[in-house]
Scaffold this motif. Structure first.
Motif, PDB file in Angstrom:
ATOM      1  N   THR A  12       5.615   0.697  -0.192  1.00  0.00           N
ATOM      2  CA  THR A  12       4.416   0.844  -1.024  1.00  0.00           C
ATOM      3  C   THR A  12       4.456   2.155  -1.800  1.00  0.00           C
ATOM      4  N   CYS A  15       5.290   2.328  -5.569  1.00  0.00           N
ATOM      5  CA  CYS A  15       4.298   2.022  -6.601  1.00  0.00           C
ATOM      6  C   CYS A  15       3.703   3.321  -7.131  1.00  0.00           C
ATOM      7  N   LYS A  17       1.287   3.324  -9.398  1.00  0.00           N
ATOM      8  CA  LYS A  17      -0.074   2.990  -9.851  1.00  0.00           C
ATOM      9  C   LYS A  17      -0.214   3.064 -11.369  1.00  0.00           C
ATOM     10  N   CYS A  18       0.848   2.684 -12.093  1.00  0.00           N
ATOM     11  CA  CYS A  18       0.822   2.781 -13.553  1.00  0.00           C
ATOM     12  C   CYS A  18      -0.072   1.725 -14.202  1.00  0.00           C
ATOM     13  N   GLY A  19      -0.256   0.590 -13.530  1.00  0.00           N
ATOM     14  CA  GLY A  19      -1.130  -0.452 -14.059  1.00  0.00           C
ATOM     15  C   GLY A  19      -0.472  -1.422 -15.017  1.00  0.00           C
ATOM     16  N   GLU A  34     -10.377  -4.300  -9.014  1.00  0.00           N
ATOM     17  CA  GLU A  34      -9.160  -3.557  -8.703  1.00  0.00           C
ATOM     18  C   GLU A  34      -8.551  -4.002  -7.375  1.00  0.00           C
ATOM     19  N   ARG A  39      -1.710  -3.187  -7.662  1.00  0.00           N
ATOM     20  CA  ARG A  39      -1.806  -1.799  -7.211  1.00  0.00           C
ATOM     21  C   ARG A  39      -3.005  -1.601  -6.281  1.00  0.00           C
ATOM     22  N   GLY A  40      -4.070  -2.385  -6.494  1.00  0.00           N
ATOM     23  CA  GLY A  40      -5.216  -2.305  -5.595  1.00  0.00           C
ATOM     24  C   GLY A  40      -4.856  -2.815  -4.216  1.00  0.00           C
ATOM     25  N   THR A  43      -2.803  -0.259  -2.434  1.00  0.00           N
ATOM     26  CA  THR A  43      -3.654   0.803  -1.901  1.00  0.00           C
ATOM     27  C   THR A  43      -4.302   0.369  -0.591  1.00  0.00           C
TER      28      THR A  43
END
Length: 419
Positions: A12, A15, A17-19, A34, A39-40, A43
């Protein structure tokens, strides 16, 4: 394979978290939450594995809402193995086995049980129970009314010839992986594949003892059950040389990863198998036919073989092929999710049905039996009349008169070298 929280956390962390995945995630596009994005969900995984979050209903709802399309993997610049992460997280969070799971496992691993279940469903349809169920729901609570639309696709189990035909195999042997879903819902496609391959000079064998590929158990976190099915398939195909043909892209993705002992490397799809072959022996008819094609997520993102299907369609005489718009976007079938999460499934399906209505093709082709069932049921509910076929069945309908089969042919395939 990730086996514990540390393994999950390690991957993980890839990642950033660039979206970039957000526009490609079907559940995020529908819910705009999200927690329903890749990415959510990553998280949430991190919070669970680090002990910062509790395993509660809200967290599970977001995680279990993932359709497993893997579109995020295709666009991820960091190479996050999101599909593997979801499978591993489900293994960590899997609840104790339920009685319904035992019943499902029995059906997946016993062909005889599936045949009984298939016969029961066809009997219910013949007695008009499907029609009755279709009038018991409404737009707000479709329930049985919606599920009844799947009954029309229950087919008799494939009938393999008892003796081989006198046709001499010139290209070698192909072993056919039947799969549990196809046996119940797509028997004619299995028969069609035998017919096409026989005409091309292959001997086709259907090994005894084969079972479900194990994908459904694997993605639900049941790694031990999936491994047991894999071992049985390895034993069933061990004595047969040559390629193993799987007509369902979902099975093929899993078999590639779970084959073991070289089995996975032998598994192929029809479009790939025929890619370099001369199709002249099929004596294909050239009557005009407009074919819309759907490329399942497992074919596009899991296998990267969407181009093989398109290339095969373009080699068929008389066929005009047109892509179903937004083919890179999940149709909502997602294994059993079309039944367990009908709201999401139907919202994702709606644009594809609208496109079909506008395109007005003669046939819709897809390489995944689950997607095919979902699309066909939606087409039926919308009042359209577009048949949904696997590439194998499409090809069989284009064979010369001596071997042609189809929904209205009224006869079964001729004797084929199946043993």
């Amino acid at each position: 394979m990730m086996t514990n929280s540390a393994d999950i956390l390690r991957d993980t962390d890839r990642c950033v978290k660039c979206g970039l995945c957000l526009p490609h995630c079907p559940t995020y596009q529908i819910n705009r939450n999200e927690g329903d994005s890749p990415r959510g969900r990553i998280t949430l995984m991190q919070g669970l594995m680090q002990g910062a979050l509790k395993d509660d209903a809200t967290v599970r709802r977001h995680l279990e809402g993932c359709l497993g399309c893997r579109a995020c993997e295709t666009v991820c610049p960091s190479g996050v193995p999101f599909g593997d992460l979801m499978d591993a997280t489900r293994r960590v969070l899997i609840p104790p086995p339920q009685p319904s799971g035992a019943i499902r496992g029995y059906l997946l691993s016993h062909s005889g049980a599936r045949r009984v279940a298939s016969g029961s469903l066809r009997l219910a349809r013949g007695m008009g129970l499907g029609w009755l169920a279709g009038h018991l729901g409404n737009a707000q609570r479709p329930g049985m009314a919606r599920n009844a639309t799947f009954l029309a696709d229950v087919t008799p189990p494939p009938r393999w010839p008892r003796t081989p035909s006198p046709v001499t195999a010139t290209r070698g042997t192909v072993s056919l992986f039947t799969g549990c879903t196809a046996e119940t819902f797509d028997g004619p496609t299995l028969e069609a594949a035998v017919q096409v391959l026989t005409r091309l000079g292959y001997e086709v064998v259907v090994p005894q003892g084969q079972v479900c590929c194990g994908a459904m158990d694997h993605h639900a976190g049941g790694v031990k059950d999936a491994a047991a099915l894999a071992r049985r398939n390895q034993a069933a195909f061990a004595g047969h040389e040559g390629p193993i043909l799987s007509l369902n892209s979902g099975c093929r993705v899993h078999l590639h990863g779970a084959g073991g002992d070289g089995l996975g490397a032998r598994v192929t799809g029809l479009c790939r198998l025929l890619a370099d072959l001369d199709l002249t022996p099929l004596q294909l008819v050239d009557t005009p036919l407009k074919v819309a094609f759907h490329t399942p997520c497992t074919l596009r993102h899991g296998l990267g073989e969407a181009d093989f299907m398109v290339a095969l369609l373009q080699r068929l005489p008389g066929v005009t092929d047109v892509a179903l718009p937004d083919n890179a976007f999940c149709c909502g079938g997602a294994g059993s999710r079309m039944l367990t999460d009908p709201r999401m499934a139907d919202q994702l399906l709606a644009p594809k049905l609208e496109a079909l209505e506008a395109l007005a093709p003669d046939v819709l082709v897809t390489a995944n039996v689950g997607c095919g069932l979902h699309l066909a049921a939606g087409i039926r509910r919308r009042g359209l009349t577009v048949p949904v076929l696997n590439p194998a069945r499409l090809m069989a309908t284009r064979l010369g008169p001596a071997a042609a089969i189809g929904p209205s042919s009224g006869h079964h395939p001729p004797q084929s070298p199946v043993r």
